[in-house]
Design an enzyme around this catalytic site. Structure first.
Site, PDB file in Angstrom:
ATOM      1  CE  LYS A  28      -2.275   2.873   3.063  1.00 49.61           C
ATOM      2  NZ  LYS A  28      -2.014   4.009   2.249  1.00 49.61           N
ATOM      3  CB  SER A  36       3.532   8.451  12.791  1.00 46.64           C
ATOM      4  OG  SER A  36       2.271   7.820  12.885  1.00 46.64           O
ATOM      5  CD  GLU A  56      12.482   2.961   8.921  1.00 47.78           C
ATOM      6  OE1 GLU A  56      13.100   3.999   9.215  1.00 47.78           O
ATOM      7  OE2 GLU A  56      12.026   2.737   7.802  1.00 47.78           O
ATOM      8  CB  CYS A  95      11.962   9.004  10.672  1.00 50.08           C
ATOM      9  SG  CYS A  95      10.266   9.029  10.108  1.00 50.08           S
ATOM     10  CD  GLU A 112       9.302  11.735  13.523  1.00 50.60           C
ATOM     11  OE1 GLU A 112      10.201  11.246  12.827  1.00 50.60           O
ATOM     12  OE2 GLU A 112       8.268  11.115  13.831  1.00 50.60           O
TER      13      GLU A 112
END
Length: 534
Positions: free
Chosen positions: A229, A283, A305, A339, A436
Site C-alpha cells: 500500500k 509514525s 520502522e 525520521c 518529531e
C-alpha cells in the site's frame, strides 16, 4: 527515510562522507522581537517548471494488470509546489486489498516465483534495476512532482540508490540457505530458510521509492509475494516501478500495489487473515494501531520502522565550520521530512555561541524554491496538513521562549514552502525538543559534559546521539539508538542495517538482517540407522 533511531558523533577529525551531498543558499533573520523576511526564493514569484514526464500509471496493480478500484472511486494526488492536482488515482479499499491478497496468495501457493531457482529470481530483479536506470529521468521527475523533494536529490542520489538496493538484494537471492546442526544421538538435522508467504507492506510519503526498495527488495529475494500500500500523498512512482517490474518479467500476482487511505486500505491490509507478514514505515502512533490490528487478526509478525528524535552532538573539540554544515544537512535534508533527522542539536557550552551564529548564517543562505530548478536546496513540505503541523511547532517554540534566530514563516502564498528555521536556547522539556516535527526546524541545545549529554540524549521515547572522536567509542555504546553515525550523517548503504530502539520500532531494514523479516526457519530432524559418522 522515515523512521528511526540514529545518532551522529562529531569531532575534530571530521568527515562529510554521505550519499546525499547537497548544499545551498536564501535569507531571513530574527531581529530580537520580530521576524524580518529576507529569504530569497523562486517558489512563488517565478513561474513553476512543468515536469517533462507524463503520468501514465494511476490504477491499482493487481495480479499483473492495472485495474480500477472496485468502487470506481479515485482521489487526487497534489503538487506540493502549488496545491494543484497532478492526477486522479484509483482509491483502493478493503475489497481491493482482498483482491490483491488473493492474487498474491495464488501466486505464492501455485505460481512460479517461490519455485523458480533463486538465480532466476535474481536475474529478474537485476533486469528491474537496469530498467530503473534506463527510466531514471521519468522516475526522478515523478518523485519530485509528487513529493516536492529536489530533482537533483531524486535524480543523482535516490534513483541510483534504488537500483543499487535491488542489485544488492538480487545478489542475496541465491545465498539464502540453512545449516546442518549437530545433535545428540543418531540424527541428521538441517534447518531450512523458507519464504514466509504473502507479505503486506505499507510505505510512507517522504522517500517513496527508497522505502519501496527497502520493503520489496528483501521480500522478493526470499521468494515471497507482496501486497504493497502506497502513501496516499505519493502513489505515482510505486505504480511506475510496478510497471517496470512487469516489463522485467516478474510473474503476475507477485507484486500487487494498492493506493488508498490508512483507515480503509491500510487497516484492511494489517488485519487481513491471509497476510502472513506485515511491514510498516511511518509514525509511532500509527505503528501502534498497525501492531494491534495484526495481533487481533492472525497474529502475523510485524516489522515497524517508526518515528525518531535524533540527537546530533557537537563536542568542544569539533571543527565548528564543518560541524555546522553537517548539522545543517542532518536537519534540513529532504525539507526536514526525515525520521532520522538530527533534530536535537546538542552543542558544548564552550562553542555554543559560535555554533549558533554560524548555524543561523547557514540557514539564511539556504535556497528554497521550485525543486525542479537547478541550485534549489529545499522544496515544499508534502501537503497542507504537514505544513500546518510544522507551523504549529514553530509557534510553540516561540511561545515557550526559545530564541527564534531565523525563519519561522511561510514563503510565498502558494504551495507549502517554509523558511529554514533555527531556534536557540531550547530546553529539553519544550515540545520542539520532544516531538518529531518532520520539518525544517533546527533546535539547538547547550550541554556541559559527556555524562550529561548521554543522559539527556537518551531521555526520549525515541533516541539518537553523537560525540567527538576521543569519546566516540563510549558514546556510541551508551546511546540507545539503532544507528550511530560518527563524524558523518545519513549514510544509507544497502548493506547497513537500519531500525530503532524503544518506540522507534522493531526489526531492521536493509542489509542481511532485513532478510530475517521475510523468512521462516524450519528444523528437519531425520533418524539415522548405523550412520558412518554424525
Amino acid at each position: 527515510m522515515a523512521a528511526r533511531r540514529v545518532s551522529s558523533l562529531l569531532s575534530r577529525s571530521f568527515s562529510t562522507s554521505s550519499p546525499f551531498p547537497f548544499r545551498s543558499q536564501g535569507r531571513n533573520c530574527y531581529n530580537g522581537s520580530r521576524v524580518v523576511r529576507r529569504f530569497g526564493t523562486s517558489s512563488a514569484a517565478e513561474k513553476i517548471i512543468s515536469p517533462s514526464v507524463q503520468v501514465s500509471c494511476t490504477q491499482l496493480l493487481i495480479d499483473g494488470n492495472f485495474v480500477d478500484a472496485t468502487s470506481g472511486k479515485t482521489f487526487q494526488t497534489l503538487d506540493p509546489r502549488t496545491g494543484e492536482v497532478i492526477a486522479d488515482v484509483a482509491e483502493g479499499d478493503a475489497e481491493d486489498i482482498d483482491r490483491a491478497v488473493k492474487a498474491a496468495r495464488k501466486a505464492f501457493d501455485k505460481g512460479p516465483w517461490p519455485r523458480m531457482t533463486a538465480y532466476e529470481r535474481s536475474r529478474i530483479m537485476l533486469r528491474f534495476a537496469d530498467l530503473v536506470e534506463k527510466h531514471s529521468e521519468e522516475l526522478a521527475a515523478l518523485e519530485t512532482w509528487d513529493n516536492g523533494k529536489t530533482y537533483q536529490q531524486a535524480k543523482t542520489a535516490e534513483i541510483p540508490m534504488l537500483a543499487r538496493l535491488f542489485r544488492y538484494y538480487a545478489g542475496w537471492a541465491d545465498k539464502i540457505h540453512g545449516l546442518t546442526v549437530p545433535a545428540d544421538g543418531n540424527y541428521h538435522v538441517q534447518t531450512l530458510h523458507e519464504p514466509i508467504g504473502v507479505a503486506g507492506q505499507i510505505i510512507p510519503w517522504n522517500f517513496p521509492l527508497l522505502m519501496f526498495a527497502w520493503k520489496v527488495g528483501p521480500a522478493l529475494a526470499c521468494g515471497n509475494t507482496i501486497v504493497l500500500k502506497t502513501a496516499e500523498q505519493t502513489p505515482l512512482t510505486a505504480f511506475y516501478a510496478g510497471k517496470l517490474f512487469l516489463e522485467a518479467g516478474l510473474p503476475p500476482g507477485v507484486l500487487n500495489i494498492v493506493s488508498g487511505f490508512g483507515p480503509t486500505a491500510g487497516a484492511s491490509l494489517a488485519s487481513h487473515m491471509d497476510v502472513d507478514k506485515l511491514a510498516f514505515t511511518g509514525s509511532t502512533d500509527t505503528g501502534k494501531v498497525i501492531l494491534g490490528l495484526a495481533a487481533n487478526s492472525n497474529l502475523k509478525p510485524v516489522t515497524l520502522e517508526l518515528g525518531g528524535k535524533s540527537p546530533f552532538i557537537v563536542f568542544e573539540d569539533a571543527n565548528i565550520n564543518k560541524a555546522v554544515e553537517l548539522a545543517h544537512f542532518a536537519l534540513f535534508f529532504n525539507q526536514g521530512q526525515c525520521c532520522c533527522a538530527g533534530s536535537r542539536t546538542y552543542v558544548h557550552e564552550k562553542v555554543y555561541d559560535e555554533f549558533v551564529e554560524k548555524a543561523k548564517a547557514r540557514a539564511l543562505k539556504r535556497v528554497v524554491g521550485d525543486p525542479f530548478k537547478k541550485g534549489i536546496e529545499q522544496g515544499p513540505q508534502i501537503d497542507s496538513k504537514q505544513f500546518e503541523k510544522v507551523m504549529r511547532y514553530i509557534r510553540s517554540g516561540v511561545e515557550s521562549n526559545a530564541t527564534l534566530e531565523c525563519g519561522g514563516d511561510q514563503i510565498g502564498n502558494k504551495g507549502y514552502f517554509i523558511q529554514p528555521t533555527v531556534f536557540s536556547n531550547v530546553k529539553d522539556d519544550m515540545l520542539i525538543a520532544q516531538d518529531e516535527i518532520f520539518g525544517p526546524v533546527q533546535s539547538i541545545l547547550k550541554f556541559r559534559d559527556v555524562d550529561e549529554v548521554i543522559r539527556r540524549a537518551n531521555e526520549t521515547r525515541y533516541g539518537l546521539a553523537a560525540g567527538s572522536l576521543d569519546t566516540a567509542n563510549r558514546v556510541s555504546r551508551a546511546l540507545k539508538a539503532g544507528t550511530v553515525w560518527v563524524n558523518c550523517f545519513d549514510v544509507f548503504d544497502a548493506a547497513i542495517p537500519f531500525g530503532g530502539y524503544k518506540m522507534s520500532g522493531n526489526g531492521r531494514e536493509k542489509g542481511i538482517y532485513s532478510l530475517n523479516n521475510y523468512l521462516q526457519i524450519k528444523a528437519v530432524v531425520t533418524a539415522l540407522n548405523n550412520p558412518a559418522w554424525i
